[in-house]
Write an enzyme that holds these catalytic residues in place. Structure first.
Site, PDB file in Angstrom:
ATOM      1  N   THR A   1     -22.319   2.096  12.510  1.00  0.00           N
ATOM      2  CA  THR A   1     -22.896   0.700  12.340  1.00  0.00           C
ATOM      3  C   THR A   1     -21.936  -0.364  12.091  1.00  0.00           C
ATOM      4  O   THR A   1     -21.398  -0.477  11.265  1.00  0.00           O
ATOM      5  CB  THR A   1     -23.916   0.576  10.684  1.00  0.00           C
ATOM      6  OG1 THR A   1     -22.900   0.871   9.789  1.00  0.00           O
ATOM      7  CG2 THR A   1     -24.741   1.977  10.709  1.00  0.00           C
ATOM      8  N   GLY A   2     -22.583  -1.588  12.538  1.00  0.00           N
ATOM      9  CA  GLY A   2     -21.423  -2.924  12.387  1.00  0.00           C
ATOM     10  C   GLY A   2     -20.509  -2.643  13.007  1.00  0.00           C
ATOM     11  O   GLY A   2     -18.946  -3.235  13.291  1.00  0.00           O
ATOM     12  N   GLY A   3     -21.012  -1.526  14.092  1.00  0.00           N
ATOM     13  CA  GLY A   3     -19.763  -1.455  15.040  1.00  0.00           C
ATOM     14  C   GLY A   3     -19.219  -2.477  16.571  1.00  0.00           C
ATOM     15  O   GLY A   3     -18.786  -2.089  17.372  1.00  0.00           O
TER      16      GLY A   3
ATOM     17  N   SER B   1     -13.861  -0.918  -0.126  1.00  0.00           N
ATOM     18  CA  SER B   1     -12.619  -2.322   0.124  1.00  0.00           C
ATOM     19  C   SER B   1     -11.409  -1.630  -1.090  1.00  0.00           C
ATOM     20  O   SER B   1     -11.907  -1.146  -2.146  1.00  0.00           O
ATOM     21  CB  SER B   1     -12.975  -3.544   0.444  1.00  0.00           C
ATOM     22  OG  SER B   1     -12.342  -4.442  -0.643  1.00  0.00           O
TER      23      SER B   1
ATOM     24  N   TYR C   1     -20.122  -8.967  -4.012  1.00  0.00           N
ATOM     25  CA  TYR C   1     -18.578  -8.352  -3.321  1.00  0.00           C
ATOM     26  C   TYR C   1     -18.032  -6.593  -4.190  1.00  0.00           C
ATOM     27  O   TYR C   1     -18.549  -5.307  -3.722  1.00  0.00           O
ATOM     28  CB  TYR C   1     -18.428  -9.172  -2.809  1.00  0.00           C
ATOM     29  CG  TYR C   1     -17.244  -8.643  -1.066  1.00  0.00           C
ATOM     30  CD1 TYR C   1     -17.954  -7.902  -0.162  1.00  0.00           C
ATOM     31  CD2 TYR C   1     -15.965  -7.718  -1.311  1.00  0.00           C
ATOM     32  CE1 TYR C   1     -17.252  -6.943   1.028  1.00  0.00           C
ATOM     33  CE2 TYR C   1     -15.200  -7.797   0.021  1.00  0.00           C
ATOM     34  CZ  TYR C   1     -16.246  -6.416   0.825  1.00  0.00           C
ATOM     35  OH  TYR C   1     -15.275  -6.313   1.933  1.00  0.00           O
TER      36      TYR C   1
ATOM     37  N   SER D   1     -18.449  -5.599  15.718  1.00  0.00           N
ATOM     38  CA  SER D   1     -16.694  -6.329  15.732  1.00  0.00           C
ATOM     39  C   SER D   1     -16.147  -5.694  14.225  1.00  0.00           C
ATOM     40  O   SER D   1     -16.058  -4.423  14.174  1.00  0.00           O
ATOM     41  CB  SER D   1     -17.330  -7.933  15.381  1.00  0.00           C
ATOM     42  OG  SER D   1     -18.360  -7.649  13.720  1.00  0.00           O
ATOM     43  N   GLY D   2     -14.581  -6.367  14.660  1.00  0.00           N
ATOM     44  CA  GLY D   2     -14.029  -6.304  13.652  1.00  0.00           C
ATOM     45  C   GLY D   2     -13.539  -4.681  13.460  1.00  0.00           C
ATOM     46  O   GLY D   2     -13.497  -4.128  14.895  1.00  0.00           O
ATOM     47  N   ILE D   3     -13.642  -4.646  12.211  1.00  0.00           N
ATOM     48  CA  ILE D   3     -12.751  -2.986  11.989  1.00  0.00           C
ATOM     49  C   ILE D   3     -13.972  -1.800  12.863  1.00  0.00           C
ATOM     50  O   ILE D   3     -13.636  -0.973  12.938  1.00  0.00           O
ATOM     51  CB  ILE D   3     -13.070  -3.348  10.397  1.00  0.00           C
ATOM     52  CG1 ILE D   3     -11.937  -3.539  10.018  1.00  0.00           C
ATOM     53  CG2 ILE D   3     -12.940  -2.179   9.635  1.00  0.00           C
ATOM     54  CD1 ILE D   3     -12.003  -3.771   8.388  1.00  0.00           C
ATOM     55  N   GLY D   4     -15.254  -2.197  12.681  1.00  0.00           N
ATOM     56  CA  GLY D   4     -16.013  -1.276  12.908  1.00  0.00           C
ATOM     57  C   GLY D   4     -15.782  -0.958  14.831  1.00  0.00           C
ATOM     58  O   GLY D   4     -16.109   0.101  15.830  1.00  0.00           O
TER      59      GLY D   4
HETATM   60  P1  NAD Z   1     -16.942  -8.610  10.301  1.00  0.00           P
HETATM   61  O1  NAD Z   1     -18.046  -9.176   9.925  1.00  0.00           O
HETATM   62  O2  NAD Z   1     -16.169  -8.016  11.566  1.00  0.00           O
HETATM   63  O3  NAD Z   1     -17.926  -6.893  10.448  1.00  0.00           O
HETATM   64  C1  NAD Z   1     -18.667  -6.501  10.268  1.00  0.00           C
HETATM   65  C2  NAD Z   1     -20.080  -5.765  10.516  1.00  0.00           C
HETATM   66  O4  NAD Z   1     -21.533  -5.221   9.885  1.00  0.00           O
HETATM   67  C3  NAD Z   1     -20.147  -7.156  11.760  1.00  0.00           C
HETATM   68  O5  NAD Z   1     -20.737  -6.872  13.117  1.00  0.00           O
HETATM   69  C4  NAD Z   1     -21.598  -7.516  11.206  1.00  0.00           C
HETATM   70  O6  NAD Z   1     -22.592  -7.681  12.467  1.00  0.00           O
HETATM   71  C5  NAD Z   1     -22.720  -6.350  10.541  1.00  0.00           C
HETATM   72  N1  NAD Z   1     -23.940  -6.204   9.878  1.00  0.00           N
HETATM   73  C6  NAD Z   1     -23.758  -6.799   8.478  1.00  0.00           C
HETATM   74  N2  NAD Z   1     -24.985  -6.952   8.374  1.00  0.00           N
HETATM   75  C7  NAD Z   1     -25.613  -5.717   8.949  1.00  0.00           C
HETATM   76  C8  NAD Z   1     -26.723  -5.271   8.992  1.00  0.00           C
HETATM   77  N3  NAD Z   1     -27.351  -5.609   8.016  1.00  0.00           N
HETATM   78  N4  NAD Z   1     -27.543  -4.205   9.612  1.00  0.00           N
HETATM   79  C9  NAD Z   1     -26.347  -3.918  10.607  1.00  0.00           C
HETATM   80  N5  NAD Z   1     -25.064  -4.678  10.973  1.00  0.00           N
HETATM   81  C10 NAD Z   1     -24.768  -5.377   9.822  1.00  0.00           C
HETATM   82  O7  NAD Z   1     -16.161  -8.303   9.458  1.00  0.00           O
HETATM   83  P2  NAD Z   1     -15.126  -6.262   8.979  1.00  0.00           P
HETATM   84  O8  NAD Z   1     -13.824  -7.315   9.020  1.00  0.00           O
HETATM   85  O9  NAD Z   1     -14.735  -5.954  10.694  1.00  0.00           O
HETATM   86  O10 NAD Z   1     -15.620  -5.747   8.496  1.00  0.00           O
HETATM   87  C11 NAD Z   1     -15.524  -4.467   8.532  1.00  0.00           C
HETATM   88  C12 NAD Z   1     -16.635  -3.454   7.028  1.00  0.00           C
HETATM   89  O11 NAD Z   1     -15.513  -3.709   6.524  1.00  0.00           O
HETATM   90  C13 NAD Z   1     -17.159  -4.244   5.792  1.00  0.00           C
HETATM   91  O12 NAD Z   1     -17.508  -3.842   5.014  1.00  0.00           O
HETATM   92  C14 NAD Z   1     -16.058  -5.086   5.425  1.00  0.00           C
HETATM   93  O13 NAD Z   1     -16.391  -5.211   4.155  1.00  0.00           O
HETATM   94  C15 NAD Z   1     -15.273  -4.165   5.135  1.00  0.00           C
HETATM   95  N6  NAD Z   1     -13.575  -4.336   4.511  1.00  0.00           N
HETATM   96  C16 NAD Z   1     -13.400  -5.146   5.739  1.00  0.00           C
HETATM   97  C17 NAD Z   1     -11.751  -6.002   4.859  1.00  0.00           C
HETATM   98  C18 NAD Z   1     -11.188  -7.088   6.212  1.00  0.00           C
HETATM   99  O14 NAD Z   1      -9.964  -7.482   5.450  1.00  0.00           O
HETATM  100  N7  NAD Z   1     -11.719  -7.558   7.222  1.00  0.00           N
HETATM  101  C19 NAD Z   1     -10.990  -5.367   3.689  1.00  0.00           C
HETATM  102  C20 NAD Z   1     -12.077  -4.676   3.034  1.00  0.00           C
HETATM  103  C21 NAD Z   1     -13.018  -4.084   3.394  1.00  0.00           C
END
Ligand code: NAD
Length: 244
Positions: free
Chosen positions: A12-14, A137, A150, A16-19
């Protein structure tokens, strides 16, 4: 490496970013990956970039009917699920005194309720040997200025994994948390001004931000049988940020 050959995964959230980086890594290791996200256009672009071993399914993780549609699609297309990465999450700042009900509901609905029902609704498709990975996190184990809600949501996620490891006894399904430290995604860069990012880098013993490829490596490890004796654990990918 082909340690995920033939495995079916959902992230999920796949899109962008980490996903997204995790999706690419699981595919590189042999898996077929469903990615779920809210925005159809972003999802379509990500699925196209990932290629023929990926499929996008539009879903908001706070909506039970959307989650039902995701699992119906996986059931119809592949019949089961081996790896679930409950990664969708959001963060925003609010200091004590400024916290609104909207802020609380927004963060907890996605990060906690979304994670809970993503996992619960996935269970009927998962079998012995399955792996559930929750994105936590470092802030779940630290105090963070203006980020209490958060941080509390990620502490909740961490505890869900501990309790669910008990609840999953006898199923052969493992559940672990992958907790990133500050990781270079568009979202982090959007959230933090550049001086805050520089300060953060200085606080990390390895003196840099993480790369989503590095969190993806830990996700692939937790997804694979290389972590077969791990459940209820938290793996930090944080350059030492929350460890020292
Ligand atoms: P990101 O915004 O690129 O990824 C989050 C993803 O979740 C996005 O694709 C967004 O569209 C999706 N999303 C948000 N709400 C949603 C919903 N209601 N239904 C379905 N999808 C939804 O940011 P990221 O940095 O890749 O974060 C990914 C995860 O890593 C998150 O859980 C974030 O809390 C965690 N995280 C990130 C960091 C960091 O420094 N980047 C650090 C610690 C934890």
């Amino acid at each position: 490496m082909n340690r995920l050959n033939g495995k079916i995964a959902l992230i999920t959230g796949g899109a962008s970013g980490i996903g997204l980086a995790s999706a690419q890594r699981l595919i590189d290791e042999g898996a077929f990956v469903f990615i779920a996200g809210r925005r159809q256009d972003v999802l379509d672009n990500a699925a196209e970039a990932l290629g023929s071993s990926a499929q996008g399914v539009q879903a908001d993780v706070t909506k039970p009917e959307d989650l039902d549609r995701v699992f119906e699609t996986i059931q119809k297309e592949k019949g089961h699920l081996d790896v679930l990465v409950a990664n969708a999450g959001v963060g925003e700042f609010a200091s004590l005194g400024q916290i609104t009900e909207e802020h609380y509901d927004y963060i907890f609905d996605i990060n906690v309720k979304g994670t809970l029902f993503t996992v619960q609704k996935a269970l009927p498709l998962m079998t012995n040997g399955g792996s559930i990975i929750l994105t936590g996190s470092t802030v779940g184990s630290m105090g963070t200025p203006a980020m209490s809600i958060y941080s509390a949501s990620k502490a909740a996620v961490r505890n869900l994994a501990r309790s669910w490891a008990h609840d999953l006894r006898g199923t052969g399904i493992r559940v672990n948390v992958m907790s990133p430290g500050p990781t270079k995604t568009d979202k982090l860069i959007e959230l933090l001004p550049s001086d805050a990012l520089s300060e953060m880098k200085r606080s990390v013993p390895l003196e840099r931000l993480g790369d989503p490829q590095e969190t993806a490596g830990a996700v692939a490890f937790l997804a694979s049988d290389d972590s077969s004796f791990m459940t209820g654990s938290e793996v930090f990918v944080d350059g030492g940020y929350a460890q020292v």
